[in-house]
Design an enzyme around this catalytic site. Sequence first.
Site, PDB file in Angstrom:
ATOM      1  N   LYS A 127       0.810  -1.220   0.000  1.00  9.92           N
ATOM      2  CA  LYS A 127       0.000   0.000   0.000  1.00  9.92           C
ATOM      3  C   LYS A 127       0.844   1.271   0.000  1.00  9.92           C
ATOM      4  O   LYS A 127       0.457   2.266  -0.615  1.00  9.92           O
ATOM      5  CB  LYS A 127      -1.001   0.005   1.158  1.00  9.92           C
ATOM      6  N   ASN A 150      -1.296   7.051   6.321  1.00  8.49           N
ATOM      7  CA  ASN A 150      -0.386   6.138   7.007  1.00  8.49           C
ATOM      8  C   ASN A 150       1.031   6.232   6.448  1.00  8.49           C
ATOM      9  O   ASN A 150       1.903   5.473   6.832  1.00  8.49           O
ATOM     10  CB  ASN A 150      -0.900   4.698   6.879  1.00  8.49           C
ATOM     11  N   HIS A 196      -1.906  -8.687  11.812  1.00  6.53           N
ATOM     12  CA  HIS A 196      -2.575  -7.935  12.892  1.00  6.53           C
ATOM     13  C   HIS A 196      -3.798  -8.700  13.446  1.00  6.53           C
ATOM     14  O   HIS A 196      -4.798  -8.081  13.830  1.00  6.53           O
ATOM     15  CB  HIS A 196      -3.041  -6.564  12.386  1.00  6.53           C
TER      16      HIS A 196
END
Length: 470
Positions: A127, A150, A196
């Site tokens: 990403k 981010n 995660h």
Amino acid sequence: MIPVKGFDGKHVAVFGLARTGLTAARALLAGGAKVALWDENAEARSRAAAQGLPVVDLSKADFAQFDALMVSPGVPFTHPTPHWTVRKAQTAGVEILGDIELFARTVNAVDPWKRPKIAAVTGTNGKSTTTALLGHILKSAGKDAHVGGNIGAGVLGLEDMHGGAVYVLELSSYQLDLTSSLKADAAILLNISPDHLDRHGGMDGYVAAKRRVFLNQGKGDTAIVGVDDAWGQNICTELLARNGRTIVPISAGRSMGRGLYALQGVLYDAIGERVTEVADLSRAPGLPGRHNWQNAAAAYAAALALGVSPQDAADALMSFPGLAHRMEDVGTVGRVRFVNDSKATNADAARQAMSAIPKFYWIAGGRPKAGGIDSLRDLFGRVEKAYLIGEAAQEFGRTLAGAAPVEQCGDLLRAVDAAFHDAAAKGRDAVVLLSPACASFDQFPDFEVRGDAFRSLVHGLATTPRQAAS
């Protein structure tokens, strides 16, 4: 800065005073909100107070006075257990949100002719590169593009919005969990693999967070979905069944009747009535490896959706300089080349670099993710020797036993020194690859600091090279 709209005169608690929290606090103040800042780290509180920001001990505060709680992405929202600030807010009936939601509400509050275009990028891997690449394409085509989220600047620290601007935002699953109002003109889901899981309560929660990137899209918007994994295939099928927006599947390994795909490095556009060749990505210096073919397909599709011509988008693919900490060539000492892939914080990300280099001296380790490096066994034959660091060192050593030579180094300094010594001693061209397959938090604040440290150590070798046989 983007002053936050909709909170004028309201009282907002802000927890987490790293980049995101401090930027959001200043943007809230600029929009007329009253803020109360807190962090469990005393140094972070001192930095905020030194900047004149109001620091309030939220552990002792009555949350009934607050209209909202803004938490940084790293603060647990639901799993493994909600953070104490989250529990206090829920008990008091206080809304909980993140900086991306503050941005989304600000966009939605302005007149339609002032609203910018938004491109949102998420996925387990790729990403950051895709976000940077899309920003590069847009800027190369003369668009007023701003990149953040981010990556780079926090979204509210970007230049204030205006009509004609395009915001290209990298969004993590943590950020998406706290976002409900964002409407992306172009939304990208690159890929999904387990990551995660403790934070999302398992794979279902993680997938649900990722698919939130498509929330609120409708007619005129574009959803770009990687279909090289089963989760992406399922999401693409579900979106196609709903219609209401343009769906563009992308693949880095197989041809498709409709969409964008790369075969042996050549990117093809099958969105229209006929298939056209876009670019030979094997000739793009900033996009090495198959994983970057998918990134290129996604960025190209989004650029077209945002009004860039096919030729301009294709030309910009070839001029992209690459992303720091992602297969970044940081120097050559003698016949040894050093590659900084510090952003590879899980095994799937490390696979991308390991697959692109036939043989290498591998520096790996840090704070391990679930599954460790078991999934990389098919690539262990490429490892000349592994130099292991951090909390994962012993575990990784057991996994590599019998498959590749291993040296327990403990820290990055010793690993770089040992890898260079061994690689130089071969007397031939060699590659030292930092691709940790781990988070950095045991020894470094983030992957960027880890990558910068690696680069500095390599530059130190270049200025005072040691003898290969010493």
